[in-house]
Design an enzyme around this catalytic site. Structure first.
Site, PDB file in Angstrom:
ATOM      1  N   THR A  20       0.839  -1.214   0.000  1.00  0.00           N
ATOM      2  CA  THR A  20       0.000   0.000   0.000  1.00  0.00           C
ATOM      3  C   THR A  20       0.870   1.260   0.000  1.00  0.00           C
ATOM      4  OG1 THR A  20      -0.164  -0.025   2.424  1.00  0.00           O
ATOM      5  CG2 THR A  20      -1.956  -1.085   1.207  1.00  0.00           C
ATOM      6  N   SER A  67      -3.523   1.356  17.690  1.00  0.00           N
ATOM      7  CA  SER A  67      -4.680   2.111  17.194  1.00  0.00           C
ATOM      8  C   SER A  67      -5.772   2.233  18.250  1.00  0.00           C
ATOM      9  CB  SER A  67      -5.233   1.379  15.972  1.00  0.00           C
ATOM     10  OG  SER A  67      -6.494   1.891  15.629  1.00  0.00           O
ATOM     11  N   TYR A  82      -9.487  -5.662  12.345  1.00  0.00           N
ATOM     12  CA  TYR A  82      -8.304  -4.795  12.374  1.00  0.00           C
ATOM     13  C   TYR A  82      -7.938  -4.458  13.832  1.00  0.00           C
ATOM     14  CZ  TYR A  82      -5.794  -0.315  12.201  1.00  0.00           C
ATOM     15  OH  TYR A  82      -4.903   0.703  12.409  1.00  0.00           O
ATOM     16  N   LYS A 109      -4.533  -5.366  16.261  1.00  0.00           N
ATOM     17  CA  LYS A 109      -3.695  -4.381  16.965  1.00  0.00           C
ATOM     18  C   LYS A 109      -3.629  -4.715  18.457  1.00  0.00           C
ATOM     19  CE  LYS A 109      -2.435  -1.539  13.631  1.00  0.00           C
ATOM     20  NZ  LYS A 109      -1.039  -1.313  13.269  1.00  0.00           N
ATOM     21  N   GLY A 156     -22.235   0.066  13.651  1.00  0.00           N
ATOM     22  CA  GLY A 156     -20.907  -0.117  14.235  1.00  0.00           C
ATOM     23  C   GLY A 156     -20.152   1.178  14.460  1.00  0.00           C
TER      24      GLY A 156
HETATM   25  N1  LIG Z   1      -3.596   6.552   9.291  1.00  0.00           N
HETATM   26  C1  LIG Z   1      -4.246   6.488  10.460  1.00  0.00           C
HETATM   27  O1  LIG Z   1      -5.127   7.330  10.762  1.00  0.00           O
HETATM   28  C2  LIG Z   1      -3.901   5.410  11.467  1.00  0.00           C
HETATM   29  C3  LIG Z   1      -4.643   5.334  12.657  1.00  0.00           C
HETATM   30  C4  LIG Z   1      -4.311   4.349  13.586  1.00  0.00           C
HETATM   31  C5  LIG Z   1      -3.251   3.483  13.344  1.00  0.00           C
HETATM   32  N2  LIG Z   1      -2.567   3.545  12.169  1.00  0.00           N
HETATM   33  C6  LIG Z   1      -1.473   2.597  11.919  1.00  0.00           C
HETATM   34  O2  LIG Z   1      -0.331   3.299  11.479  1.00  0.00           O
HETATM   35  C7  LIG Z   1       0.428   2.480  10.574  1.00  0.00           C
HETATM   36  C8  LIG Z   1       0.727   3.261   9.298  1.00  0.00           C
HETATM   37  O3  LIG Z   1      -0.507   3.684   8.720  1.00  0.00           O
HETATM   38  P1  LIG Z   1      -0.535   4.462   7.323  1.00  0.00           P
HETATM   39  O4  LIG Z   1      -1.792   5.258   7.329  1.00  0.00           O
HETATM   40  O5  LIG Z   1       0.770   5.101   7.083  1.00  0.00           O
HETATM   41  O6  LIG Z   1      -0.744   3.228   6.328  1.00  0.00           O
HETATM   42  P2  LIG Z   1      -0.056   2.943   4.898  1.00  0.00           P
HETATM   43  O7  LIG Z   1      -0.873   1.849   4.275  1.00  0.00           O
HETATM   44  O8  LIG Z   1       0.125   4.201   4.145  1.00  0.00           O
HETATM   45  O9  LIG Z   1       1.369   2.386   5.316  1.00  0.00           O
HETATM   46  C9  LIG Z   1       1.614   1.035   5.663  1.00  0.00           C
HETATM   47  C10 LIG Z   1       2.893   0.608   4.964  1.00  0.00           C
HETATM   48  O10 LIG Z   1       3.186  -0.745   5.345  1.00  0.00           O
HETATM   49  C11 LIG Z   1       3.593  -1.457   4.176  1.00  0.00           C
HETATM   50  N3  LIG Z   1       3.313  -2.874   4.390  1.00  0.00           N
HETATM   51  C12 LIG Z   1       2.106  -3.470   4.485  1.00  0.00           C
HETATM   52  N4  LIG Z   1       2.248  -4.788   4.679  1.00  0.00           N
HETATM   53  C13 LIG Z   1       3.581  -5.026   4.716  1.00  0.00           C
HETATM   54  C14 LIG Z   1       4.372  -6.194   4.889  1.00  0.00           C
HETATM   55  N5  LIG Z   1       3.814  -7.410   5.049  1.00  0.00           N
HETATM   56  N6  LIG Z   1       5.711  -6.080   4.885  1.00  0.00           N
HETATM   57  C15 LIG Z   1       6.296  -4.864   4.705  1.00  0.00           C
HETATM   58  N7  LIG Z   1       5.608  -3.734   4.533  1.00  0.00           N
HETATM   59  C16 LIG Z   1       4.265  -3.816   4.530  1.00  0.00           C
HETATM   60  C17 LIG Z   1       2.785  -0.839   3.044  1.00  0.00           C
HETATM   61  O11 LIG Z   1       3.312  -1.053   1.758  1.00  0.00           O
HETATM   62  C18 LIG Z   1       2.772   0.635   3.432  1.00  0.00           C
HETATM   63  O12 LIG Z   1       3.864   1.337   2.877  1.00  0.00           O
HETATM   64  C19 LIG Z   1      -0.404   1.219  10.340  1.00  0.00           C
HETATM   65  O13 LIG Z   1       0.117   0.196  11.153  1.00  0.00           O
HETATM   66  C20 LIG Z   1      -1.797   1.623  10.794  1.00  0.00           C
HETATM   67  O14 LIG Z   1      -2.531   0.516  11.279  1.00  0.00           O
HETATM   68  C21 LIG Z   1      -2.879   4.489  11.221  1.00  0.00           C
END
Ligand SMILES: NC(=O)c1ccc[n+]([C@@H]2O[C@H](COP(=O)([O-])OP(=O)(O)OC[C@H]3O[C@@H](n4cnc5c(N)ncnc54)[C@H](O)[C@@H]3O)[C@@H](O)[C@H]2O)c1
Length: 319
Positions: free
Chosen positions: A35, A115, A139, A143, A281
């Protein structure tokens, strides 16, 4: 100090890499680009394109590192309902593989992206870290399982860890390479979707009959630059053998209608939208208690909703 940033090609991870490098850290990135975006990879970081679930990539990525910021994972609530096994495999088994390899390479410092989804829909607001964790989707379950796994490994193997439970992350950083935008596909977050809303494809405002001052649901938003600063402070606050769980939000709520108004005011025009029934939900209100972040990390969020809207718009070139 060299630090591994997993997910460093994603929205929050790429922002963290930029700030870490500007503060003098050496950075390695492990990302499978599932992603994330190749263009988001910082040119001076060491980039290993591979998965958490690939032992060779993981071992190479951790080589020479003293600490890990672990952002990689799947994070779409709706997709997690459709594909719970995928979420369990990547998020939980991926983190287990990371922790195992960290132990092998004697790396004990970890900051993890948890999260607010771990809490589910608690009644008491604001939500403190002591609230009963009761996730309402796969999800959030993953976490919570990771947070518990980190606690166990901290006890068993002396990790130093902090899980940061983010509420809604928004905004963007204009870093050394220009803006680092939020580019999820599909995009499920409110601010980018308000900015992209058009007469032809108007955004749905789900639930306008909640018992809140303006009838719409209330959420807590935190600017990605503030959030990343909290990670750096978390890294400096790690204690051997301790796993802390700390909320990151702004500590105040904004209703969907307030965010819409802030967006319209930034754009200087109304935002096309359709008022739709509540989604099942969806909780009415989610606001973080951020007293732990203030106390333990000496952190305070500094950017408000209007800068989150403006920075998102600039980063997406919607101006
Ligand atoms: N964006 C939000 O509001 C939010 C809120 C709560 C928690 N989070 C957490 O923060 C983290 C980052 O979120 P984000 O919004 O930057 O998401 P994002 O999807 O932009 O980034 C996630 C990254 O992880 C990489 N990835 C996924 N699976 C992988 C794997 N198996 N091996 C290696 N790389 C892998 C993807 O390619 C991507 O670059 C996540 O863990 C998400 O759950 C985000």
């Amino acid at each position: 100090m060299r630090i591994l940033v997993t997910g460093g090609a994603g929205y929050i991870g790429a922002t963290a890499v930029d700030v870490l490098i500007s503060e003098g850290f050496h950075v390695s990135i492990l990302d499978d680009l599932s992603t994330g975006h190749r263009t988001a990879v910082h040119p001076t970081a060491t980039f290993i394109e591979g998965s958490l679930l690939d032992p060779a990539s993981l071992s190479q990525a951790l080589n020479g590192c003293e600490a890990v910021m672990h952002f990689a994972g799947k994070s779409l609530v709706g997709e997690s309902v459709e594909k719970p096994d995928l979420y369990w495999n990547i998020n939980v088994n991926g983190t287990r593989a990371l922790l195992d390899e960290m132990r092998k390479q004697e790396i004990s410092q970890l900051v993890f992206s948890s999260s607010a989804a771990t809490y589910g829909a608690p009644e008491e607001m604001p939500i403190s870290e002591l609230a009963q964790a009761s996730p309402t989707n796969p999800y959030g379950v993953t976490k919570l399982a990771i947070d518990e796994m980190i606690s166990q490994q901290t006890q068993d193997f002396g990790l130093s860890a902090i899980s940061l439970r983010y509420f809604n992350v928004a905004g963007a950083l204009k870093g050394s390479r220009g803006w680092l935008p939020e580019k999820h596909n599909p995009e499920t977050h409110l601010i980018p979707n308000l900015l992209k809303s058009t007469e032809l494809k108007p955004i749905h405002m789900y639930g306008t009959d909640w018992p809140t001052p303006d009838g719409t649901a209330i959420r807590d938003y935190v600017h990605v630059t503030d959030l990343v600063q909290a990670h750096i402070q978390a890294l400096r606050s790690l204690e051997i053998g301790k796993h802390r769980i700390i909320n990151l939000g702004s500590g105040r709520g904004y209703s969907v209608r307030e965010v819409l108004t802030a967006t319209a005011s930034f754009l200087g025009r109304s935002v096309p939208h359709i008022e739709s029934p509540r989604r099942s939900g969806d909780p009415m209100t989610l606001i973080a208690d951020i007293s732990q972040a203030k106390e333990v990390l000496a952190w305070v969020p500094t950017r408000d909703i209007s800068s989150m809207v403006a920075d998102t718009a600039h980063s997406l070139e919607i101006v």
